[in-house]
Scaffold this motif. Structure first.
Motif, PDB file in Angstrom:
ATOM      1  N   ASP A  80      -3.818  -7.516  -0.998  1.00 33.23           N
ATOM      2  CA  ASP A  80      -3.220  -7.320  -0.046  1.00 33.23           C
ATOM      3  C   ASP A  80      -1.637  -7.566  -0.287  1.00 33.23           C
ATOM      4  O   ASP A  80      -1.298  -8.677  -0.725  1.00 33.23           O
ATOM      5  CB  ASP A  80      -3.777  -8.299   1.113  1.00 33.23           C
ATOM      6  N   ALA A  92      -5.573  -1.704  -0.543  1.00 35.16           N
ATOM      7  CA  ALA A  92      -6.403  -2.847  -0.207  1.00 35.16           C
ATOM      8  C   ALA A  92      -7.336  -2.460   1.025  1.00 35.16           C
ATOM      9  O   ALA A  92      -6.997  -1.698   1.948  1.00 35.16           O
ATOM     10  CB  ALA A  92      -5.243  -3.865   0.122  1.00 35.16           C
ATOM     11  N   SER A  93      -8.632  -3.090   1.120  1.00 35.36           N
ATOM     12  CA  SER A  93      -9.541  -3.018   2.339  1.00 35.36           C
ATOM     13  C   SER A  93     -10.463  -1.600   1.840  1.00 35.36           C
ATOM     14  O   SER A  93     -11.135  -1.316   2.798  1.00 35.36           O
ATOM     15  CB  SER A  93      -8.631  -2.904   3.535  1.00 35.36           C
ATOM     16  N   ASN A 142       0.846  -1.272   0.001  1.00 34.43           N
ATOM     17  CA  ASN A 142       0.025   0.177   0.024  1.00 34.43           C
ATOM     18  C   ASN A 142       0.973   1.224   0.130  1.00 34.43           C
ATOM     19  O   ASN A 142       0.478   2.409   0.251  1.00 34.43           O
ATOM     20  CB  ASN A 142      -0.980  -0.056   1.214  1.00 34.43           C
TER      21      ASN A 142
END
Length: 622
Positions: free
Chosen positions: A370, A394-395, A347
């Motif tokens: 991820d 991610a997320s 990230n």
């Protein structure tokens, strides 16, 4: 992949002197590689065999492989073919053996590349080195096609001049049906029957049969010394390269054998193997000098101490293995290492010029898996739109009209507009809670369907714009909509808990503005006094002593009394002839008859309309 283990380039792609006629101007549509007959031929890439058989325009035994995306490779002058039409071929699979069939002057492989129907120079492609890994095919599984099979078998080569063969070449002869049998009948053309095995009588011996042991009759005796095993009487040159050597060999050759004889310098430890580190102290072969983080040339070894692991940074100063170039989409092959200085953090944006792992390439506004980094220049800030073309961390998966996860950016294009809305498919920025009929937090968007005009009600479930706080019975702020349910009813009232629309001023005993509501407690019947502090309905404007409009209530203090105040309008009961006036009504002006004579009714006289029930009661009692 290279079609041969050892590439010895001879005649290149392009214009040349014909090796058959000696004339200039022939165009060579492939690249020739010299190799002994019987050498293994490999598929340059995976694909499907689209044609296999005898090529009628000089290609001899020929194989074509369709690799998809408009790319085809052909293999010509083959001794034997190990694949048939429709076969699925893996990259590097053994598909044939080198030969000298067709229009050929010696053993070699004529290799062609056809892209979108046009022949291209095979040297435009980087041919990776190959070595045998498949179990060898037995000769019994390979075949050689009869030259009498002159059908094109779906060849990619169109029969038109200037495209795939010289316009000077004659068209292949049309064979009679009976010429496709063996042995060839005597009335068939002799060039074809001389290519059978066994040959027809009177044909010159095939060159391939002169390399067998024993040789066929008529071959030059010198060829027998190049066969394996050698014919009797040949010099034992091969035995001098073994260890131990055969008697009579010079002793210096033993240092070139494998294993070496004792006392020889350990030159073998510096043997260069492509993409394998060399031993310490060995120098790279000429032409194989590599810069840091650049691929080594094809076929070159790696410098000593440069051992690589996939997706691990290379040692500083070491080049990348051959073929490990960062692609246009920012990825490298899965088996390649990461260039030195390229640290990949989940990230976080990758360093400019560094590759992204192959599994981490995503489309714009989709989340990266991820553990994957973000592309360079894709740095995100919470509640700010992402840069166009950048994926989401991610997320950070979003749903329309739902708050984003804290710390996540908004999708591209999700910017609060000047009217306070966002596109319907956008999420709500973090910290922006939307409650029906409650003002939104300053700086938060209003759902697109909830944008209303002033003095109209917001739809059910919608919030109020920021700064639009309401109090019952108080005028709303200019530009703010009314809360849900606060609509003026048919009787001119609004619910008690609603504010007054902007521009609607309520004054006691004054008519309300047209279209403005009357407070619920101020709704009265005609000819009854309105409560103190209440406005009059719209269109009910009064003047003292003037007849009151039908169905209007009396102003406060103007109820039926023994003596009507002078400031009050005339009730309906007082709008009759003088002899019918109730005792509490004021007397009409002095000369009523004059008014009648003039043809106009007195100002206090009611027009002929239906009287109220109260008026009928008052008249009958008088």
């Amino acid at each position: 992949m290279a079609p041969l283990e050892v590439l010895v380039r001879t005649s290149p792609f392009g214009s040349r002197r014909s090796p058959l006629t000696g004339l200039l101007g022939e165009f060579h549509y492939g690249q020739d590689f010299a190799a002994p007959c019987g050498t293994r031929v490999y598929a340059a890439d995976a694909g499907v065999v689209r044609a296999a058989g005898w090529h009628p325009w000089g290609g001899g035994n020929r194989l074509e492989i369709d690799h998809g995306n408009g790319l085809i490779t052909t293999y010509n002058h083959l001794l034997k073919l190990g694949a048939e039409k429709g076969s699925k071929i893996r990259v590097g699979e053994v598909v044939a053996k080198v030969g000298t069939t067709g229009s050929s002057t010696g053993c070699h492989l004529h290799f062609e590349v056809i892209e979108n129907g046009q022949h291209k120079d095979p040297n435009l492609w980087h041919l990776l080195s190959i070595r045998q890994i498949d179990r060898l095919r037995g000769d019994e599984k390979m075949i050689s096609f009869d030259p009498s099979s002159v059908s094109t078998l779906g060849w990619t080569i169109p029969s038109m001049a200037g495209k795939t063969f010289s316009p000077k070449e004659p068209d292949p002869p049309i064979q009679p049906p009976h010429c496709s049998t063996k042995p060839l009948p005597s009335d068939c053309p002799s060039p074809d029957k001389c290519k059978f095995d066994p040959q027809a009588p009177g044909c010159p011996p095939l060159t391939d049969r002169c390399q067998t042991n024993p040789q066929a009759s008529g071959c030059p005796p010198t060829d027998t010394c190049k066969t394996n095993p050698q014919a009797p009487g040949c010099p034992p040159t091969d035995t001098c390269k073994t260890n131990p050597q055969a008697p009579g060999c010079p002793p210096t050759d033993t240092c070139k054998t494998d294993p070496q004889a004792p006392g020889c310098p350990p030159t073998d430890t510096c043997k260069a193997t492509p993409d394998v580190p060399m031993a310490a102290g060995c120098s790279l072969p000429p032409g194989c000098t590599a810069q840091a983080d650049t691929p080594v040339p094809a076929g070159c070894p790696l410098p000593a101490s440069c051992a690589f692991q996939p997706n691990q940074p290379v040692t500083a100063g070491c080049p990348l293995p051959t073929g490990c170039i960062i692609q246009a989409n920012g990825t490298m092959s899965p088996s390649c290492p990461i260039p030195a200085g390229c640290v990949i953090q989940p990230n976080q944006p990758v360093t400019a010029g560094c590759p992204i792992p192959p599994a981490c390439v995503t489309q714009a506004n989709t989340t990266v898996p991820d553990g994957c980094p973000l592309p360079a220049s894709c740095a995100f800030q919470p509640n700010q739109p992402v840069t166009a073309g950048c994926p989401l961390p991610a997320s950070c998966a979003f749903q329309p009209n739902q708050p984003v996860t804290a710390g996540c950016p908004l999708p591209t294009g999700c910017i609060i507009q000047a009217n306070g809305t966002m596109p319907p498919s956008c999420p709500i920025p973090a910290g922006c809670v939307i409650q029906p009929n409650q003002p939104v937090t300053a700086g938060c968007p209003i759902p697109p369907a909830c944008l209303t005009q002033a003095n109209t009600t917001v739809p059910d479930g919608c919030p109020l714009p920021a700064n639009c706080a309401y109090q019952p019975g108080v005028t709303v702020t200019a530009g703010c909509p009314l809360p849900t349910g606060c609509i003026i009813q048919a009787n001119g009232t609004m619910p008690p808990s609603c504010p007054i629309p902007a521009g609607c001023v309520i004054q006691p005993n004054q008519p309300v503005t047209a279209g403005c509501p009357i407070p619920p407690a101020c709704l009265t019947q005609a000819n009854t006094a309105v409560p103190d502090g209440c406005p009059l309905p719209a269109a009910c404007a009064y003047q003292p002593g003037v007849a009151m409009p039908a169905n209007c209530p009396l102003p406060a203090g103007c109820g039926v009394q023994a003596q009507l105040p002078a400031t009050c309008p005339l009730p309906l009961e007082c709008q009759v002839l003088p002899e019918q006036l109730p005792p509490w009504c004021p007397k009409p002006p002095a000369s009523a008859k004059e008014h009648e004579a003039s043809g106009s009714p007195p100002p206090w006289k009611k027009p002929a309309t239906r009287e109220s029930s109260r008026f009928q009661t008052l008249v009958s009692s008088s």
